[in-house]
Design a protein around this motif. Structure first.
Motif, PDB file in Angstrom:
ATOM      1  N   SER A  94      -2.380  14.266   7.286  1.00 29.28           N
ATOM      2  CA  SER A  94      -2.574  13.425   6.100  1.00 29.28           C
ATOM      3  C   SER A  94      -4.015  13.471   5.609  1.00 29.28           C
ATOM      4  O   SER A  94      -4.295  13.114   4.465  1.00 29.28           O
ATOM      5  CB  SER A  94      -2.204  11.971   6.414  1.00 29.28           C
ATOM      6  N   LYS A  95      -4.936  13.907   6.463  1.00 32.60           N
ATOM      7  CA  LYS A  95      -6.353  13.974   6.079  1.00 32.60           C
ATOM      8  C   LYS A  95      -6.649  15.160   5.149  1.00 32.60           C
ATOM      9  O   LYS A  95      -7.724  15.228   4.555  1.00 32.60           O
ATOM     10  CB  LYS A  95      -7.232  14.124   7.332  1.00 32.60           C
ATOM     11  N   PHE A  96      -5.713  16.104   5.017  1.00 29.99           N
ATOM     12  CA  PHE A  96      -6.008  17.324   4.265  1.00 29.99           C
ATOM     13  C   PHE A  96      -5.844  17.156   2.753  1.00 29.99           C
ATOM     14  O   PHE A  96      -6.365  17.963   1.988  1.00 29.99           O
ATOM     15  CB  PHE A  96      -5.145  18.483   4.760  1.00 29.99           C
ATOM     16  N   GLY A  97      -5.126  16.117   2.325  1.00 30.53           N
ATOM     17  CA  GLY A  97      -5.012  15.857   0.890  1.00 30.53           C
ATOM     18  C   GLY A  97      -6.366  15.568   0.270  1.00 30.53           C
ATOM     19  O   GLY A  97      -6.783  16.233  -0.684  1.00 30.53           O
ATOM     20  N   PRO A  98      -7.118  14.585   0.822  1.00 32.19           N
ATOM     21  CA  PRO A  98      -8.462  14.312   0.294  1.00 32.19           C
ATOM     22  C   PRO A  98      -9.410  15.500   0.419  1.00 32.19           C
ATOM     23  O   PRO A  98     -10.393  15.581  -0.316  1.00 32.19           O
ATOM     24  CB  PRO A  98      -8.932  13.137   1.154  1.00 32.19           C
ATOM     25  N   LEU A  99      -9.118  16.427   1.333  1.00 34.84           N
ATOM     26  CA  LEU A  99      -9.951  17.616   1.493  1.00 34.84           C
ATOM     27  C   LEU A  99      -9.771  18.584   0.321  1.00 34.84           C
ATOM     28  O   LEU A  99     -10.597  19.454   0.085  1.00 34.84           O
ATOM     29  CB  LEU A  99      -9.594  18.316   2.808  1.00 34.84           C
ATOM     30  N   GLY A 100      -8.669  18.394  -0.433  1.00 29.66           N
ATOM     31  CA  GLY A 100      -8.400  19.255  -1.583  1.00 29.66           C
ATOM     32  C   GLY A 100      -7.177  20.126  -1.434  1.00 29.66           C
ATOM     33  O   GLY A 100      -6.891  20.968  -2.298  1.00 29.66           O
ATOM     34  N   VAL A 101      -6.417  19.926  -0.341  1.00 28.32           N
ATOM     35  CA  VAL A 101      -5.170  20.676  -0.162  1.00 28.32           C
ATOM     36  C   VAL A 101      -4.039  19.650  -0.222  1.00 28.32           C
ATOM     37  O   VAL A 101      -3.523  19.185   0.794  1.00 28.32           O
ATOM     38  CB  VAL A 101      -5.160  21.453   1.169  1.00 28.32           C
ATOM     39  N   LYS A 102      -3.664  19.280  -1.442  1.00 27.08           N
ATOM     40  CA  LYS A 102      -2.756  18.151  -1.655  1.00 27.08           C
ATOM     41  C   LYS A 102      -1.365  18.404  -1.097  1.00 27.08           C
ATOM     42  O   LYS A 102      -0.613  17.458  -0.818  1.00 27.08           O
ATOM     43  CB  LYS A 102      -2.656  17.833  -3.146  1.00 27.08           C
ATOM     44  N   GLU A 103      -0.999  19.693  -0.904  1.00 29.56           N
ATOM     45  CA  GLU A 103       0.354  20.002  -0.439  1.00 29.56           C
ATOM     46  C   GLU A 103       0.664  19.363   0.913  1.00 29.56           C
ATOM     47  O   GLU A 103       1.825  19.088   1.225  1.00 29.56           O
ATOM     48  CB  GLU A 103       0.558  21.515  -0.351  1.00 29.56           C
ATOM     49  N   PHE A 104      -0.359  19.120   1.720  1.00 34.76           N
ATOM     50  CA  PHE A 104      -0.108  18.514   3.033  1.00 34.76           C
ATOM     51  C   PHE A 104       0.379  17.075   2.920  1.00 34.76           C
ATOM     52  O   PHE A 104       1.005  16.552   3.850  1.00 34.76           O
ATOM     53  CB  PHE A 104      -1.360  18.595   3.907  1.00 34.76           C
ATOM     54  N   ASP A 105       0.109  16.432   1.797  1.00 33.17           N
ATOM     55  CA  ASP A 105       0.601  15.067   1.600  1.00 33.17           C
ATOM     56  C   ASP A 105       2.119  14.996   1.604  1.00 33.17           C
ATOM     57  O   ASP A 105       2.695  13.940   1.873  1.00 33.17           O
ATOM     58  CB  ASP A 105       0.095  14.507   0.263  1.00 33.17           C
ATOM     59  N   VAL A 106       2.782  16.101   1.293  1.00 32.89           N
ATOM     60  CA  VAL A 106       4.238  16.092   1.173  1.00 32.89           C
ATOM     61  C   VAL A 106       4.900  15.698   2.488  1.00 32.89           C
ATOM     62  O   VAL A 106       5.999  15.138   2.513  1.00 32.89           O
ATOM     63  CB  VAL A 106       4.770  17.467   0.682  1.00 32.89           C
ATOM     64  N   PHE A 107       4.219  15.968   3.618  1.00 32.04           N
ATOM     65  CA  PHE A 107       4.811  15.662   4.921  1.00 32.04           C
ATOM     66  C   PHE A 107       4.837  14.166   5.209  1.00 32.04           C
ATOM     67  O   PHE A 107       5.413  13.740   6.212  1.00 32.04           O
ATOM     68  CB  PHE A 107       4.064  16.413   6.023  1.00 32.04           C
TER      69      PHE A 107
END
Length: 337
Positions: A94-107
């Motif tokens: 969930s930390k990768f969305g704010p990093l700029g890889v929003k696709e990880f939020d889907v999980f």
């Protein structure tokens, strides 16, 4: 906080200078920072990795493990990794969305991953390989995914029906999906570092949170909450990540033994997490401090129905085709309307 980070960057740059020197006796130091207790599955797996990495490289690599946010809090650790001041982390994806890889939020879509098998099938899928490339473009290289099991909710009131959330301040990680899900339930999302959560629950800054049972036990959240609902509405997946430049720059003959240490510590983590979560739930119940509730089939159906609009809302963020591919990979079947 910024002073601490700057000092760590200077130390890291000095370390990079040493690694390029002619002193072959100097071990390569890997700093492994994480935010949980040494007794949690992640904490134990970090120590297993340390032991294996040092063993398989015959001491040419030294791993320093920093648990309980003692080196970096979860809000700053990824920046520290990108800057090279720490070499290994295992954050929630969930930390990768704010990093700029929003696709990880889907999980974080509610009820997306139904069981351990489907969760691990997804993280091993070709889709994850594509997402890994997006992380690598940010200087972050995933080495493995650690499945820490399903989330439960805690609060100071029973959470059995969707309307029970109304008006509660619920701690979340910085994910747009988690934000939308909490708002859909009528609660107020509060982004907060993991290391600050116990005090926030104790003082009433937040009313509740969701986590895996092993974290609730080892961080003693159950001591400052009155109710726990076994909802299994979400999944906690960690990514074992490194600084790409650092990892690519390692001597070639160290990569195979370190890859072996990664694989074996990952196998250890997945086996340990499943057992620890089961044991933790029993210990929390035995403490007598928390009332534990199990959702009935009807209650779970009501939760799923209430939260399905979040899935539809997120089609505009991720694309309908992408979400349907995620459904296929995870085995999730949307309820028929």
């Amino acid at each position: 906080m910024r002073t601490k980070l700057v000092a760590a960057i200077i130390a890291a740059l000095a370390g990079f200078g040493l690694s390029g020197s002619a002193d072959a006796q100097q071990p390569i130091v890997i700093k492994f920072s994480h935010v949980v207790s040494p007794d949690a599955p992640k904490g134990k797996a970090a120590m297993v990795f340390k032991d294996l990495a040092e063993k398989y490289t015959s001491g040419r690599v030294k791993v320093e493990v920093y648990p309980n946010s003692s080196l970096y809090k979860d809000k700053e650790e990824l920046e520290a990794l990108q800057l090279g001041s720490v070499q290994l982390l295992a954050p929630s994806i969930s930390k990768f969305g704010p990093l700029g890889v929003k696709e990880f939020d889907v999980f974080d879509l509610p009820f997306l991953m139904s069981d351990d098998t489907h969760a691990r099938q997804m993280t091993a899928s070709p889709m994850m390989a594509d997402l890994n490339k997006k992380l690598e473009a940010k200087g972050v290289a995933p080495l493995a995914y650690w499945d820490n099991g399903a989330h439960v909710y805690t609060a100071n009131k029973p959470l059995l029906k969707p309307e029970d959330f109304r008006g509660l301040k619920m701690r979340i990680q910085g994910s747009k999906v988690l934000d939308a899900a909490v708002r859909e339930l009528g609660a107020i999302p509060q982004i907060m570092a993991f290391g600050e959560l116990y005090q926030a629950l104790q003082t009433g800054v937040v009313d509740g949170e969701d986590n895996v049972p092993s974290n609730i036990l080892t961080q003693k959240f159950y001591e400052v909450q009155k109710n726990l609902t076994v909802s299994y509405h979400g999944r906690l997946t960690y990514a074992l990540v490194t600084n790409k430049k650092f990892w690519d720059g390692l001597p070639a003959d160290l990569k195979e033994p370190l890859a072996r240490a990664v694989k074996e510590s990952t196998d250890y983590f997945n086996a340990t997490a499943a057992k620890d979560n089961e044991d933790a739930l029993e210990k929390i119940k035995a403490s007598g401090k928390v009332q534990v509730h199990y959702l009935t089939d009807e209650e779970k159906k009501a939760w799923v129905a209430k939260l399905m609009p979040v899935h539809k809302e997120m089609q505009s963020r991720f694309g309908k085709d992408f979400i349907e591919k995620i459904y296929q990979a995870s085995g999730f079947k949307p309820p028929q309307s």
